[in-house]
Enzyme design. Structure first.
Site, PDB file in Angstrom:
ATOM      1  CB  SER B 140      -0.942  -0.059   1.206  1.00  0.00           C
ATOM      2  OG  SER B 140      -1.943   0.892   1.060  1.00  0.00           O
ATOM      3  CG  ASP B 203      -4.616  -2.562  -5.795  1.00  0.00           C
ATOM      4  OD1 ASP B 203      -5.433  -1.691  -5.428  1.00  0.00           O
ATOM      5  OD2 ASP B 203      -3.519  -2.764  -5.259  1.00  0.00           O
ATOM      6  CG  HIS B 318      -5.052  -1.736  -1.900  1.00  0.00           C
ATOM      7  ND1 HIS B 318      -3.893  -1.687  -2.621  1.00  0.00           N
ATOM      8  CD2 HIS B 318      -4.781  -1.088  -0.737  1.00  0.00           C
ATOM      9  CE1 HIS B 318      -2.973  -1.034  -1.944  1.00  0.00           C
ATOM     10  NE2 HIS B 318      -3.489  -0.661  -0.788  1.00  0.00           N
TER      11      HIS B 318
END
Lengths: 797, 631
Positions: B140, B203, B318
């Site tokens: 992330s 994502d 994600h």
């Protein structure tokens, strides 16, 4: 076809020479048995047939020509010229200058040339067409798309002829001594093979050819021998501790089979380093051939196996010598960890074959055979490279069951599998009698570990085969160490059904080793894992009905059926039975393509031979001219005064460019492994080295090593072309230090060398000219030394 | 044609290679460990360093504090990299012509907040000492910290000249970090093989920054918040729905729109302020993975894959890296066949079909044709280096005679009665055929080598090109021989008056690069011999330019009145003199430097004359000069 007729002609020619021999009363040929004569016949015929493909290199070149482009080149060039002309006329109105004049001249030249080219093109096409028509009339009915297709067909045919020749060479020596083949039989075989390939080429049906062959024919070895070897390999395991090998020699039989017992202790598999590997020690040179010559890299082998081999060798030597003296076919065999012992024995034997013959000229020149069953890997890619260069590769036959884990086990590092392997080896040990529960869990763990590592190795190799250029792949190498071991020789995969798959390309073998033991669904995981262990002991039962098994070649990898449909037949079915998915098949294709590429590279540099030849001639001419002017060639070079000198320099640069290219290819192993064994290239390389050595870049070392290796002489002794380098260095030292005594030993040894070189005619007389650097330097040496020197006689003359 | 030889699609093979190593799963495991262990308020705890085998792992927590999230969202602008930490990246090639290297301001601050903590640096040095290789990883937003740490570490190692330590950066769902110049700079430093960005099929995070910054700061905050809540307390995931479907759809739409524009624009140059991918991208789906490095293809692939997704999936994906990695790292066990049944005949087409299957784009979907084209483009870009280098080798051998002619020219000048050396002869050349021919050759050679460098910088040549001895030697020889001619031409045409001196302002960039290659090559012992005679070529190729500068100093000394400036001039003169004498004594200059009428010899004469004048002068007026000016 013409070529066929040529073949016939050459056969006749051979016959004629044979006849002539016998007529002239050559005692040798009179007393020769029909068999020997037949050998003679083959020996003479083969090069001629092989030469065919060399003679037709132009045809091969022509295949590459795109028909339409070829036809259109002239017209497109012509239209370009018209454009330029228009431009020129437009410019002409505005400005006047030398450019215009030049351009006009150029245009005229162009048009003239174009006219010539067009004429030639027409004539050529006419010829091609007529030739094509000639064959079409008697050949097939279908019309070719365009006349140039003729070349394609001829090229394919040449490919077949090459293959036939290779096959004959393979089968030739090993059958030399076996009685059953009579002269007639052999000749028939030759014709049959050619016919067979012709048919194959025409019909292009693989399934048919598959069924028509037997293993014995493909790998030129009798099925009974294989079976016997297998039983001996298994029997050897039961030998008592102290006995290190088993010999089977049947009085009547022509073979002697040596079998070795395996070891089931883990220290006999792995030692020390992550994969238990060790570079072969070049001093003393046991296994002197196991290296890459130009690159000067030695092969790596498994240390534990090497140690065991060295322990067994002294006991075996005599027995082998005896068998050789009796003119027997020698077979080395081993199952499991004894496989590598058999392999190393065979390499040792091949290296010493010359010695055996020298000590007793009556011994046979028959090369040994090595058969292994479920053998772990032994050496790295240089090992394979060296065996192929020596053309020994086909003496090694490895049988591998589809799932057998042992041939793959060395692809994983010891640290990842030690506890499991210990238990599995214990389970596999035939001497171990007390019943033991099936090691299900350990087998699963071992299977996953080995497969993970095999996947890394195979994927990395495949990335290379497919020409992937991403740097990530190299970065990974410093994080995950890959096994150095690579397969070599001929592999025979047993699918477990009724087929055997014969593979010779080592890259292909590596891919198959990984892909063939993949699962078709997750559920069969534990079962396959257990089977991967148990299969290791199943060789004898699987090979029982060897004669009835179908054999598939995986040599021609282009056009492999990619789809793994259920209903596949022929080769597709075999690949399915081996569990090769579409991805696996793509990897196989890539391996085939790389091999092809290597041969194409060779073809490319073979074409440059003419340029090299021309350059060498020019330089040699220059050298003679220099000598006429009583200035040593090397010194003239350094001065570089005249146009002649300049041109020589340019020629030298051109040659250096070509040799650099070869060197780079060798460094990256982009040429066929056999290249460094080609006598012709060794000679060219040596000539080049002798003529163009001022300074001493790497390319000379390559060619020097080729020669040294070919003559089996120790490194550095053919350094006659380092002569100048040596002289320069000594000049420096005598000038710098001024003290003669310090360098005396060095000078003496150089003088001795010079004496030898001159006597061997490796150095020319030019070095003794009045003005040469060498003489000038030598005259600065103390008088006392000079008068006693061994080369004084040359200089004073 | 042979030039398109490779008939295989290997992006999937490379991905399999990556996947069968333990690196991905190990990295992901560490990322998860630190994420669950870390408390976001203490920056010191947002990373972990651990050694597994001989590999040192550095993992960053996926969770950032609210304040940090604010920093990321509000500082969406691009800023330059700090020269102190990332100096190699800032080495611009064509200053002025190219945009400087820029990165996301917020991510850079995030990196420095961790870098500033003392434990980070000490632990980092410790793990560098202990490990044979380093993996730096993050998920992330923190994935950008991993990338920046890697860039910093690479710069640091390059600066400290330590033996090469292999470094690999593995990111999971990382947002974009910097502009196209950053990507180019990384290529130039040959660091692109050190980055592997794992991006799942749908994502949204890695694609988010294709949207111009400031577009939706608030939504971004919500997104980060949503992800964090889901990561820290999965049981409350249902509660964490501050983001309604409409907002999701809006984000999805705008990302899609921007990607579409980018994917359409073939050339990278059109939008310079935009973020740009670098390194290799590892696209994963539940079917498998493919790995590609060409930035344009990466963007296209991002676009095409997102097209098969939905707003919801794009946000949830994600958080799904664990599932993907788990699946992919056991894929090697299974045979993988085509599900479509009929496989194209050609190896290449079949490979493409399989790669598409691995990226979970079925052949029925409308994007599959575009995806195929994308893979093909990536292959073409990847395949060329080896062919190019082969071409160059041929060109080099064709251009060598030009070089030989210049050599010959030098030899002629050395032997001629004028005794000027080839530098001065060329500088004062007339219109003779020979001179113009030499000039022509000089230009041809320059063009050839510029072409080589162009190709190298466009990544069209193999990455170890500048380490291959053939090329290093050829370029060095070229430099030593021809650079004096370039200098001569520069001063002959008076460029030094308009642009400044050659060494600083006029030296073609190729020479600087060749000099670097030469310095970086591995030197073996045999080359360290002392010279016993003059070198055939002056070993300092800028010698003549330095001489020209020194000559100017000498000219100025006579007219300069300001004692400070005079001091400086003398210093320059003395420095050069020392340098030159050193070269001459160690015989590193060639014969032409010492030729009777060469400008070096005449400069030395001038200097001597000036000194004797000064000495006479100082004897007369000792107080004025203070004895300082006369060395």
């Amino acid at each position: 076809m013409i070529i066929l007729r040529r073949l016939e002609f050459q056969e006749q020619e051979c016959n004629v020479t044979n006849n002539q021999r016998s007529k002239t009363g050559d005692s040798n040929s009179e007393s020769s048995t029909p068999k020997e004569r037949d050998n003679e016949y083959l020996k003479q015929g083969l090069p001629a047939v092989e030469g065919l493909s060399n003679e037709f290199t132009n045809v091969k070149k022509a295949v590459r020509i795109e028909h339409d482009t070829f036809i259109n080149t002239c017209s497109s060039l012509a239209s370009r010229i018209v454009e330029i002309r228009q431009l020129v006329t437009r410019c002409a109105s505005s400005e006047i200058g030398s450019f215009l004049k030049e351009m006009k001249g150029f245009l005229e030249d162009c048009e003239e040339e174009l006219k010539l080219v067009r004429e030639k093109q027409n004539r050529t096409m006419e010829l091609v067409k007529r030739t094509a028509e000639y064959y079409q009339a008697r050949g097939s009915k279908e019309k070719w798309e365009h006349p140039l297709q003729l070349f394609v067909i001829v090229k394919e045919f040449l490919g077949m002829v090459d293959r036939v020749c290779a096959d004959i060479i393979v089968s030739f020596p090993s059958q030399e001594m076996s009685e059953p083949f009579s002269v007639l039989d052999k000749r028939n075989r030759f014709t049959r093979l050619i016919l067979f390939y012709l048919r194959k080429g025409r019909e292009e049906t693989r399934s048919e050819t598959m069924a028509s062959e037997r293993l014995g024919e493909v790998i030129s070895m009798k099925e009974e021998v294989i079976k016997k070897a297998c039983s001996i390999a298994m029997k050897a395991h039961e030998l008592p501790e102290k006995q290190l090998y088993l010999v089977e020699k049947n009085g009547g039989s022509s073979d002697v089979i040596f079998g070795f017992p395996g070891s089931w202790s883990i220290s006999d598999w792995f030692s020390g380093s992550p994969f238990g590997e060790k570079k072969i020690d070049p001093h003393p040179p046991q296994f002197a051939s196991l290296r890459s010559i130009g690159n000067d890299q030695v092969a790596t082998v498994n240390e534990a196996f090497l140690t065991r081999f060295q322990a067994i060798l002294p006991q075996l030597q005599n027995e082998v010598g005896k068998a050789v003296a009796e003119r027997k076919q020698i077979v080395f065999t081993g199952h499991s960890s004894a496989g590598p012992i058999a392999v190393l024995m065979t390499v040792w034997f091949l290296e010493n074959l010359e010695k055996f013959i020298k000590s007793d000229p009556s011994t046979s020149r028959m090369p040994p055979i090595c058969v292994t069953f479920g053998s772990p890997l032994v050496g790295d890619f240089i090992f394979n490279h060296a065996l192929r260069r020596e053309s020994w590769s086909h003496y090694f036959i490895h049988f591998v069951m589809r799932y057998d884990i042992v041939p793959r086990v060395l692809l994983a590092p010891l640290s990842s599998l030690e506890p499991e392997l210990k238990i599995i080896l214990h389970f596999l040990n035939p001497k171990h009698t007390t019943p033991m529960p099936e090691p299900t869990e350990e087998a699963s763990a071992l299977y996953v570990t080995v497969m993970r590592n095999a996947s890394s190795v195979a994927c990395h190799a495949a990335c290379h085969l497919m020409g992937n250029t991403n740097k990530l792949s190299d970065t990974l190498l410093s994080f995950v160490e890959l096994s150095p071991y690579r397969p070599f020789g001929t592999y025979v995969f047993c699918t477990g059904d009724r087929e055997l798959v014969v593979v010779k390309n080592p890259d292909t073998v590596l891919q198959i080793l990984f892909y063939s033991s993949q699962l078709s669904s997750e559920v069969e995981g534990p079962e396959i894992a257990l089977r991967s262990v148990k299969d290791h002991l199943n060789y004898q039962s699987d090979l029982q009905n060897l004669e009835t098994k179908g054999v598939a070649h995986l040599d021609n990898l282009q056009g492999l059926p990619l789809s793994s449909n259920v209903g596949a037949a022929g080769l597709g079915l075999v690949l399915n039975n081996l569990g090769l998915s579409t991805r696996a098949r793509l990897c196989l294709c890539a391996a085939g393509e790389l091999e092809e590429q290597k041969w194409r590279n060779l073809e490319k540099i073979n074409k440059k031979k003419i340029d090299i030849e021309r350059g060498l001639l020019a330089l040699e001419g220059y050298k003679t001219r220099c000598e006429a002017g009583r200035l040593s060639y090397y010194d003239a070079f350094k001065l570089s005064k005249d146009t002649d000198d300049f041109n020589a320099n340019v020629k030298r640069l051109e040659l250096a460019g070509i040799f650099d290219e070869i060197k780079e290819m060798l460094k990256r192993y982009e040429l066929p492994d056999e290249f460094e064994g080609h006598r012709e290239w060794i000679d060219i390389g040596t000539r080049y080295r002798r003529i163009a050595e001022p300074g001493r870049p790497k390319r000379y070392r390559y060619t020097q090593r080729w020669l040294e290796y070919a003559l089996k002489i120790s490194a550095g002794s053919s350094g006659e072309s380092c002569f100048w380098a040596e002289v320069e260095e000594l000049c420096l030292r005598t000038i710098n230090m001024g003290l003669f005594e310090d360098v005396k030993a060095h000078i003496l040894s150089l003088e001795k060398q010079v004496d030898k070189w001159v006597q061997d005619r490796e150095l020319g007389d030019d070095i003794f000219f009045e003005d040469s650097t060498f003489v000038k330097w030598w005259k600065t040496l103390p008088q006392l030394h000079r008068s006693g020197s061994c080369i004084a006689k040359f200089i004073n003359n | 044609m042979e030039h398109e030889a490779s008939s295989f699609e290997s992006s999937e093979m490379l991905a399999n290679h990556v996947a069968s190593s333990p690196l991905l799963s190990e990295s992901w495991r560490l990322c998860c460990d630190i994420t669950t262990a870390a408390s976001p308020s203490i920056p010191g705890q947002s990373f972990v360093m651990k050694q597994v085998g001989s590999i040192g792992y550095v993992a960053f927590s996926s969770i950032i504090s609210e304040a940090e999230a604010g920093i990321c969202c509000c500082n969406g602008n691009l800023v330059a990299l700090d020269d102190q930490f990332f100096s190699p990246l800032n080495k611009q090639i064509n200053e002025g012509e190219e945009e400087p290297v820029l990165v996301h301001a917020g991510f850079l601050r995030l990196f420095f907040s961790i870098y500033a903590s003392p434990s980070f640096q000490t632990q980092m040095m410790e793990i560098i000492q202990k490990s044979k290789s380093i993996v730096i990883t993050g998920h992330s937003v923190r994935a950008t910290t991993a990338s920046l740490s890697t860039l910093w570490l690479l710069s640091h190692l390059q600066k400290s000249n330590s033996p090469s330590l292999p470094i690999l950066c593995i990111t999971f769902g990382s947002p974009l970090l910097g502009n196209a110049s950053l990507s180019r700079a990384i290529l130039r430093e040959r660091w692109d093989g050190n980055f592997c960005h794992v991006v799942s099929k749908h994502d949204i995070m890695p694609r988010l920054l294709f949207v111009p910054p400031l577009h939706f700061i608030n939504q971004l905050k919500f997104l980060l918040n949503f992800w964090h809540l889901s990561m820290t307390s999965p049981q409350f995931q249902t509660l964490a729905t501050q983001l309604n479907n409409e907002q999701k759809a809006e984000i999805f739409r705008s990302v899609m729109a921007c990607l579409e524009v980018l994917a359409q624009a073939e050339e990278a140059g059109s939008e310079t302020r935009a973020f740009w991918p670098f390194g290799s991208y590892f696209f994963c789906s539940e079917e498998g993975a493919i790995c590609m490095e060409n930035a344009t293809s990466v963007i296209k692939m991002m676009h095409l894959m997102l097209m098969t997704g939905s707003p919801c999936a794009s946000i949830e994906d994600h958080l799904k890296y664990g599932d993907y990695i788990g699946k992919i790292s056991y894929q090697f066990l299974k045979q993988r066949n085509s599900v479509d049944g009929d496989i194209p005949e050609s190896c290449y087409e079949a490979g493409v079909a399989l790669a598409l299957q691995s990226s979970a784009i079925s052949s029925q979907e409308p994007v599959s044709t575009a995806a195929k084209d994308c893979l093909k483009m990536a292959r073409r870009m990847g395949r060329t280096p080896n062919l190019n280098v082969a071409d160059l080798a041929i060109k080099l051998s064709m251009i060598n005679p030009y070089r030989a002619q210049i050599e010959w020219y030098k030899a002629c000048c050395d032997d001629s009665d004028e005794q000027m050396g080839y530098y001065d002869s060329f500088k004062l050349r007339g219109v003779s055929k020979r001179d113009s021919k030499v000039n022509m050759n000089r230009i041809m050679l320059g063009k050839f080598w510029d072409g080589v460098i162009d190709k190298l910088e466009n990544n069209d040549l193999p990455h170890d090109f500048h380490r291959r001895s053939k090329w290093v030697n050829a370029s060095q020889f070229y430099m030593l021989l021809v650079e004096p001619l370039d200098i001569a031409d520069y001063y002959r045409n008076g460029h030094h008056r308009s642009k400044g001196h050659y060494v600083k302002h006029g030296r073609p960039r190729r020479y600087e690069i060749f000099e670097r290659w030469w310095k970086e090559r591995r030197v073996s012992n045999e080359e360290n011999n002392k010279r016993s005679r003059l070198a055939s070529l002056t070993q300092d190729s800028c010698f003549w330019a330095e001489l020209e500068e020194a000559r100017e100093c000498l000219d100025n000394v006579r007219s300069e009145r300001d004692p400070n400036k005079l001091d400086l001039l003398w210093q320059n003169i003395n420095n050069f003199e020392k340098h030159a004498v050193g070269l001459v004594e160690s015989k590193q200059v060639s014969k032409d430097v010492l030729a009777r009428n060469s400008s070096y010899v005449s400069w030395v004469d001038d200097l001597r004359e000036l000194r004797s004048q000064l000495r006479q002068f100082s004897v007369k007026v000792p107080t004025l000069v203070n004895g300082k000016l006369v060395p």
